[in-house]
Structure formats: C-alpha cells, structure tokens
Design a protein around this motif. Sequence first.
Motif, PDB file in Angstrom:
ATOM      1  N   MET A   1       1.805  14.832  -2.647  1.00  0.00           N
ATOM      2  CA  MET A   1       1.397  13.661  -3.407  1.00  0.00           C
ATOM      3  C   MET A   1       2.667  12.912  -3.823  1.00  0.00           C
ATOM      4  O   MET A   1       3.537  13.472  -4.467  1.00  0.00           O
ATOM      5  CB  MET A   1       0.601  14.122  -4.631  1.00  0.00           C
ATOM      6  CG  MET A   1       0.009  13.012  -5.405  1.00  0.00           C
ATOM      7  SD  MET A   1      -1.058  13.484  -6.798  1.00  0.00           S
ATOM      8  CE  MET A   1      -2.062  14.775  -6.158  1.00  0.00           C
ATOM      9  N   SER A   2       2.733  11.659  -3.444  1.00  0.00           N
ATOM     10  CA  SER A   2       3.937  10.878  -3.721  1.00  0.00           C
ATOM     11  C   SER A   2       3.888  10.243  -5.109  1.00  0.00           C
ATOM     12  O   SER A   2       2.814  10.041  -5.692  1.00  0.00           O
ATOM     13  CB  SER A   2       4.102   9.784  -2.669  1.00  0.00           C
ATOM     14  OG  SER A   2       3.153   8.763  -2.864  1.00  0.00           O
ATOM     15  N   THR A   3       5.056   9.903  -5.579  1.00  0.00           N
ATOM     16  CA  THR A   3       5.161   9.228  -6.874  1.00  0.00           C
ATOM     17  C   THR A   3       4.484   7.862  -6.821  1.00  0.00           C
ATOM     18  O   THR A   3       3.814   7.451  -7.774  1.00  0.00           O
ATOM     19  CB  THR A   3       6.639   9.070  -7.267  1.00  0.00           C
ATOM     20  OG1 THR A   3       7.239  10.373  -7.291  1.00  0.00           O
ATOM     21  CG2 THR A   3       6.787   8.416  -8.615  1.00  0.00           C
ATOM     22  N   ALA A   4       4.649   7.165  -5.704  1.00  0.00           N
ATOM     23  CA  ALA A   4       4.025   5.845  -5.557  1.00  0.00           C
ATOM     24  C   ALA A   4       2.507   5.953  -5.660  1.00  0.00           C
ATOM     25  O   ALA A   4       1.864   5.130  -6.333  1.00  0.00           O
ATOM     26  CB  ALA A   4       4.421   5.207  -4.229  1.00  0.00           C
ATOM     27  N   ILE A   6       0.749   8.222  -7.235  1.00  0.00           N
ATOM     28  CA  ILE A   6       0.376   8.521  -8.624  1.00  0.00           C
ATOM     29  C   ILE A   6       0.463   7.271  -9.487  1.00  0.00           C
ATOM     30  O   ILE A   6      -0.458   6.962 -10.254  1.00  0.00           O
ATOM     31  CB  ILE A   6       1.264   9.651  -9.191  1.00  0.00           C
ATOM     32  CG1 ILE A   6       0.978  10.960  -8.452  1.00  0.00           C
ATOM     33  CG2 ILE A   6       1.049   9.818 -10.691  1.00  0.00           C
ATOM     34  CD1 ILE A   6       1.964  12.074  -8.749  1.00  0.00           C
ATOM     35  N   VAL A   7       1.557   6.536  -9.360  1.00  0.00           N
ATOM     36  CA  VAL A   7       1.756   5.330 -10.180  1.00  0.00           C
ATOM     37  C   VAL A   7       0.692   4.274  -9.869  1.00  0.00           C
ATOM     38  O   VAL A   7       0.085   3.700 -10.783  1.00  0.00           O
ATOM     39  CB  VAL A   7       3.182   4.765  -9.978  1.00  0.00           C
ATOM     40  CG1 VAL A   7       3.326   3.386 -10.605  1.00  0.00           C
ATOM     41  CG2 VAL A   7       4.213   5.726 -10.541  1.00  0.00           C
ATOM     42  N   VAL A   8       0.441   4.029  -8.590  1.00  0.00           N
ATOM     43  CA  VAL A   8      -0.539   3.007  -8.203  1.00  0.00           C
ATOM     44  C   VAL A   8      -1.945   3.429  -8.625  1.00  0.00           C
ATOM     45  O   VAL A   8      -2.747   2.606  -9.084  1.00  0.00           O
ATOM     46  CB  VAL A   8      -0.460   2.709  -6.686  1.00  0.00           C
ATOM     47  CG1 VAL A   8      -1.599   1.818  -6.235  1.00  0.00           C
ATOM     48  CG2 VAL A   8       0.875   2.064  -6.353  1.00  0.00           C
ATOM     49  N   LEU A  59      -8.692   8.776 -11.593  1.00  0.00           N
ATOM     50  CA  LEU A  59      -7.829   9.754 -12.263  1.00  0.00           C
ATOM     51  C   LEU A  59      -8.179  11.178 -11.852  1.00  0.00           C
ATOM     52  O   LEU A  59      -7.285  12.002 -11.619  1.00  0.00           O
ATOM     53  CB  LEU A  59      -7.918   9.584 -13.778  1.00  0.00           C
ATOM     54  CG  LEU A  59      -7.364   8.271 -14.336  1.00  0.00           C
ATOM     55  CD1 LEU A  59      -7.599   8.174 -15.831  1.00  0.00           C
ATOM     56  CD2 LEU A  59      -5.881   8.122 -14.000  1.00  0.00           C
ATOM     57  N   ALA A  60      -9.461  11.461 -11.755  1.00  0.00           N
ATOM     58  CA  ALA A  60      -9.885  12.795 -11.310  1.00  0.00           C
ATOM     59  C   ALA A  60      -9.423  13.051  -9.884  1.00  0.00           C
ATOM     60  O   ALA A  60      -9.134  14.193  -9.506  1.00  0.00           O
ATOM     61  CB  ALA A  60     -11.404  12.923 -11.413  1.00  0.00           C
ATOM     62  N   VAL A 105      -6.530  -0.712  -6.297  1.00  0.00           N
ATOM     63  CA  VAL A 105      -7.470   0.299  -5.811  1.00  0.00           C
ATOM     64  C   VAL A 105      -7.273   0.483  -4.307  1.00  0.00           C
ATOM     65  O   VAL A 105      -7.203   1.610  -3.804  1.00  0.00           O
ATOM     66  CB  VAL A 105      -8.930  -0.078  -6.135  1.00  0.00           C
ATOM     67  CG1 VAL A 105      -9.892   0.924  -5.547  1.00  0.00           C
ATOM     68  CG2 VAL A 105      -9.137  -0.203  -7.642  1.00  0.00           C
ATOM     69  N   VAL A 106      -7.160  -0.629  -3.586  1.00  0.00           N
ATOM     70  CA  VAL A 106      -6.922  -0.561  -2.144  1.00  0.00           C
ATOM     71  C   VAL A 106      -5.569   0.113  -1.893  1.00  0.00           C
ATOM     72  O   VAL A 106      -5.443   0.960  -0.985  1.00  0.00           O
ATOM     73  CB  VAL A 106      -6.969  -1.975  -1.508  1.00  0.00           C
ATOM     74  CG1 VAL A 106      -6.495  -1.957  -0.070  1.00  0.00           C
ATOM     75  CG2 VAL A 106      -8.360  -2.539  -1.626  1.00  0.00           C
ATOM     76  N   GLY A 107      -4.579  -0.227  -2.691  1.00  0.00           N
ATOM     77  CA  GLY A 107      -3.264   0.409  -2.559  1.00  0.00           C
ATOM     78  C   GLY A 107      -3.327   1.908  -2.795  1.00  0.00           C
ATOM     79  O   GLY A 107      -2.700   2.693  -2.069  1.00  0.00           O
ATOM     80  N   SER A 108      -4.087   2.316  -3.782  1.00  0.00           N
ATOM     81  CA  SER A 108      -4.251   3.741  -4.062  1.00  0.00           C
ATOM     82  C   SER A 108      -4.907   4.461  -2.888  1.00  0.00           C
ATOM     83  O   SER A 108      -4.461   5.543  -2.484  1.00  0.00           O
ATOM     84  CB  SER A 108      -5.096   3.921  -5.336  1.00  0.00           C
ATOM     85  OG  SER A 108      -5.398   5.276  -5.544  1.00  0.00           O
ATOM     86  N   LEU A 109      -5.963   3.858  -2.346  1.00  0.00           N
ATOM     87  CA  LEU A 109      -6.609   4.454  -1.194  1.00  0.00           C
ATOM     88  C   LEU A 109      -5.661   4.550   0.000  1.00  0.00           C
ATOM     89  O   LEU A 109      -5.595   5.584   0.675  1.00  0.00           O
ATOM     90  CB  LEU A 109      -7.856   3.652  -0.807  1.00  0.00           C
ATOM     91  CG  LEU A 109      -9.070   3.810  -1.700  1.00  0.00           C
ATOM     92  CD1 LEU A 109     -10.131   2.774  -1.353  1.00  0.00           C
ATOM     93  CD2 LEU A 109      -9.629   5.209  -1.598  1.00  0.00           C
ATOM     94  N   ALA A 110      -4.926   3.489   0.252  1.00  0.00           N
ATOM     95  CA  ALA A 110      -4.000   3.474   1.385  1.00  0.00           C
ATOM     96  C   ALA A 110      -2.912   4.537   1.217  1.00  0.00           C
ATOM     97  O   ALA A 110      -2.587   5.268   2.164  1.00  0.00           O
ATOM     98  CB  ALA A 110      -3.388   2.090   1.543  1.00  0.00           C
TER      99      ALA A 110
END
Length: 115
Positions: A1-4, A6-8, A59-60, A105-110
């Motif tokens: 899991m990357s920092t990016a 988690i932050v996004v 978050l979950a 949200v799209v960024g998080s999914l990607a």
Amino acid sequence: MSTAYIVVTILAAAMAGYSGYAVLSGATWVVQSLTDYGVPRSWWVWLGTAKAAGALGLLAGLFVPVIGVMAGIGLVLYFAGAVVSVIRARSYAHIPFPLVYAAPVVGSLALGFSA
C-alpha cells in the motif's frame, strides 16, 4: 500500500464525508442547489447517508480492500448521477462541482488497482 494511495483515499473520504454532512445538516448552499436541480426533499437524507457511508467505506478499504473498491464504485456512480442531475437542470456552470468530489475517489480507485 503506497503513501499516495493512503493520502488520496483519506482526502476522498474527507471530501465525501463533508459533502454528506452538508446535505444531512441542511447547509443552505447545498439545499438551494438540490432544490434548483429538482431533487425531491424526501431523497436528501438518503443522498447524504450514501455519501457518508461511501466515505466510511473508503476508510474501511484501507484495511479490507474489497470494501474500499465497492465504496469507491458507489461514490463514482453517485457523483455521475449528480452530474446528470445538474445537466437535466441545465445548470451547466455547476457541472464541475460533483466532478471535484469524484476526482479523488477515482484517484483512490486507480491507485488501489495499480498497487
């Protein structure tokens, strides 16, 4: 899991959660827009709850990835529906607003799929 990732994801959850809170608390700037777009008042609680649930799901998803994916897909569909509502109301200048909430949200999914 990357920092990016988690932050996004945290940013996306915070934005969706705030948006849900704004609907549920009856913030004037949200209520007026919903009225202008022709969204029935009986839907407002459900819409706010959906956004809040999506935020919690993101978050979950940091701990159980499948939950985050489902929440992310749900939020993307939600904000796509918001864009459709804005277009139906012919408030073309307001199209960017739901897109701003959908982008992280799209960024998080990607980022989640690329990991």
